[in-house]
Design an enzyme around this catalytic site. Structure first.
Site, PDB file in Angstrom:
ATOM      1  N   PRO A 201      12.712 -24.223  46.096  1.00  0.00           N
ATOM      2  CA  PRO A 201      12.716 -23.427  47.331  1.00  0.00           C
ATOM      3  C   PRO A 201      14.141 -22.962  47.648  1.00  0.00           C
ATOM      4  O   PRO A 201      15.092 -23.744  47.581  1.00  0.00           O
ATOM      5  CB  PRO A 201      12.205 -24.412  48.387  1.00  0.00           C
ATOM      6  N   LEU A 202      14.280 -21.699  48.022  1.00  0.00           N
ATOM      7  CA  LEU A 202      15.610 -21.145  48.294  1.00  0.00           C
ATOM      8  C   LEU A 202      16.271 -21.843  49.473  1.00  0.00           C
ATOM      9  O   LEU A 202      17.493 -21.976  49.525  1.00  0.00           O
ATOM     10  CB  LEU A 202      15.496 -19.640  48.560  1.00  0.00           C
ATOM     11  N   CYS A 203      15.453 -22.327  50.436  1.00  0.00           N
ATOM     12  CA  CYS A 203      16.047 -23.009  51.582  1.00  0.00           C
ATOM     13  C   CYS A 203      16.711 -24.318  51.152  1.00  0.00           C
ATOM     14  O   CYS A 203      17.758 -24.702  51.686  1.00  0.00           O
ATOM     15  CB  CYS A 203      14.991 -23.280  52.652  1.00  0.00           C
ATOM     16  N   THR A 204      16.116 -24.992  50.157  1.00  0.00           N
ATOM     17  CA  THR A 204      16.723 -26.224  49.638  1.00  0.00           C
ATOM     18  C   THR A 204      18.035 -25.909  48.934  1.00  0.00           C
ATOM     19  O   THR A 204      19.044 -26.607  49.111  1.00  0.00           O
ATOM     20  CB  THR A 204      15.756 -26.925  48.681  1.00  0.00           C
ATOM     21  N   GLU A 207      20.640 -24.843  51.784  1.00  0.00           N
ATOM     22  CA  GLU A 207      20.982 -25.704  52.908  1.00  0.00           C
ATOM     23  C   GLU A 207      21.122 -27.181  52.552  1.00  0.00           C
ATOM     24  O   GLU A 207      22.025 -27.852  53.051  1.00  0.00           O
ATOM     25  CB  GLU A 207      19.918 -25.545  53.998  1.00  0.00           C
TER      26      GLU A 207
END
Length: 433
Positions: A201-204, A207
């Protein structure tokens, strides 16, 4: 050569297990060791080194090897043809030198370049092509090359078939397969059976990175687009990979993550699983045996997929993989069928091609030809062929008497080789595409 006696035991005697058309005699060995029997090994890495060794010791004399990589110190634990003083040198060149020096009478010719740099004529000269690659895209390219030689006669029988044997390994797993274009499924036919690449996931990534792989993919997928957006990333470019590695290292240091290495960066970006030497040896043996059977018909060949799993014990399995549904593969079939209404304009036909469920994945700006006639072509012929776009397709393509379809050739900058299209005219008001 030292393998001569063993070869004679196989080639000079008939038997119950021989393949179709096998004729025992010294002519088979003479052919194997002649200029007419050239074998190409694609890749000189862990699997490629094994394949080269096995080809030479099996009795093949004229062997070529192509690889674009140079030797890294991390290769030395499994790519046994290389030594520490070879680090930095081209794999193909060093591998050829080592085999030539160790096996008397063998002539291995190296090609230090990308496979895309060689013209089609280069690949046409080989009796069998054996793949020892670690990249799906490279396999698809070679698949399109050999299928590009394929022709079909008026009865739909394949001609000019270029045999290809593919081997691949992933840790303790491996496979070998025989591809006879037009007879067996090609890579494109079975593309859906390859496991999907691991995605994060790009959020992982952005961030909360928790592993070295997260840091590498952050540099690859996010930072590259932000800081080098004007340049397309090339996983085979050393400078590009080094940039990703350096950025990933900084990211890892920022979050206190250990374990980012250049080798791991290559593995994550290219989805490469570390190789096991014993797996390479097993898969290479199967690949070279199949190449030997294709050349001599000394035994019935693999039909058509071999799988090896060695993580828990030793398990092997063979399977007959099927061609694309309805024999509608855009790469190896006699042509993808497209049915249109005869009053449609050429532009409408092109629009139908671009939404066709099979063809749309392969095309962006298609050019069409019928025989030696350009119907519509991009580039220098665009102005000349542009008026055809408004003409009815039935005026441009007239079916031959007794034929239910016309064979068109489709080219596109996205393609490695032209596609065949079987164009038929719908007999009712409903159009099938």
């Amino acid at each position: 050569m030292g393998c001569g006696y063993g070869l004679d035991q196989l080639l000079l005697r008939a038997g119950n297990l021989t393949g179709p058309g096998f004729e025992a005699g010294p002519e088979l060995r003479e052919f194997m060791q002649s200029e007419d029997c050239r074998i190409l090994c694609v890749g000189a890495g862990g699997l490629g080194c094994e394949i080269l060794k096995d080809l030479a010791l099996t009795g093949f004399v004229n062997i070529d090897v192509i690889d674009m990589d140079t030797i890294d110190v991390s290769n030395l634990n499994r790519q046994f043809l290389f030594r520490m003083h070879d680090v930095g040198k081209p794999k193909a060149v060093v591998a050829a030198e080592k085999v030539n020096s160790r096996v008397a009478g063998v002539k291995v010719t190296p090609h230090f370049c990308r496979i895309e740099e060689k013209p089609a004529d280069f690949y046409q000269q080989f009796a069998v092509i054996v793949l020892g690659l670690d990249s799906l895209e490279a396999r698809r390219y070679m698949n399109s090359v050999v299928c590009g030689f394929l022709e079909y006669d008026d009865e739909g029988n394949p001609e000019n078939v270029k045999p290809m044997v593919d081997g691949g390994t992933e840790g303790f797993r491996g496979h070998a397969r025989v591809i006879l274009p037009g007879h067996t499924p090609c890579f494109e036919c079975t593309l859906g059976q390859f496991p999907p690449q691991t995605k994060f996931p790009l959020c992982t990534l952005a961030e909360t990175p928790r592993s070295p792989a997260h840091c590498i993919e952050y540099a690859h997928l996010i930072l590259w687009g932000q800081e080098r957006h004007s340049l397309e990333f090339d996983a085979d470019c050393e400078e590009h990979m080094t940039w990703v590695y350096n950025q990933a290292l900084l990211r890892a240091q920022q979050y206190g993550i250990q374990g980012v290495t250049y080798q791991l960066t290559q593995g994550v970006v290219k989805n490469i699983i570390p190789a096991i030497a014993s797996t390479n040896a097993i898969i290479s043996a199967v690949c070279v045996l199949e190449a030997f059977k294709l050349i001599t018909m000394v035994s019935t060949g693999l039909n058509n997929y071999f799988m090896y799993m060695g993580a828990q014990g030793v398990y092997t399995h063979t399977e007959k993989m099927s061609k694309a549904e309805d024999d509608d593969c855009p790469v190896c079939s006699a042509g993808v069928l497209l049915s249109v209404q005869p009053n449609m304009s050429l532009q409408q036909v092109i629009d139908a091609i671009l939404v066709h469920p099979v063809l749309k994945k392969h095309l962006v700006h298609p050019s069409l030809s019928y025989g030696a006639t350009n119907l519509y072509a991009h580039g220098i012929y665009e102005q000349e062929t542009r008026p055809n776009l408004e003409k009815p397709i039935s005026e441009l393509v007239v079916l031959e008497e007794g034929k239910s379809y016309a064979l068109l050739t489709v080219n596109d900058k996205k393609l490695h080789a032209p596609l065949r299209l079987r164009l038929s005219y719908a007999v009712d008001a409903e159009m099938a595409s």
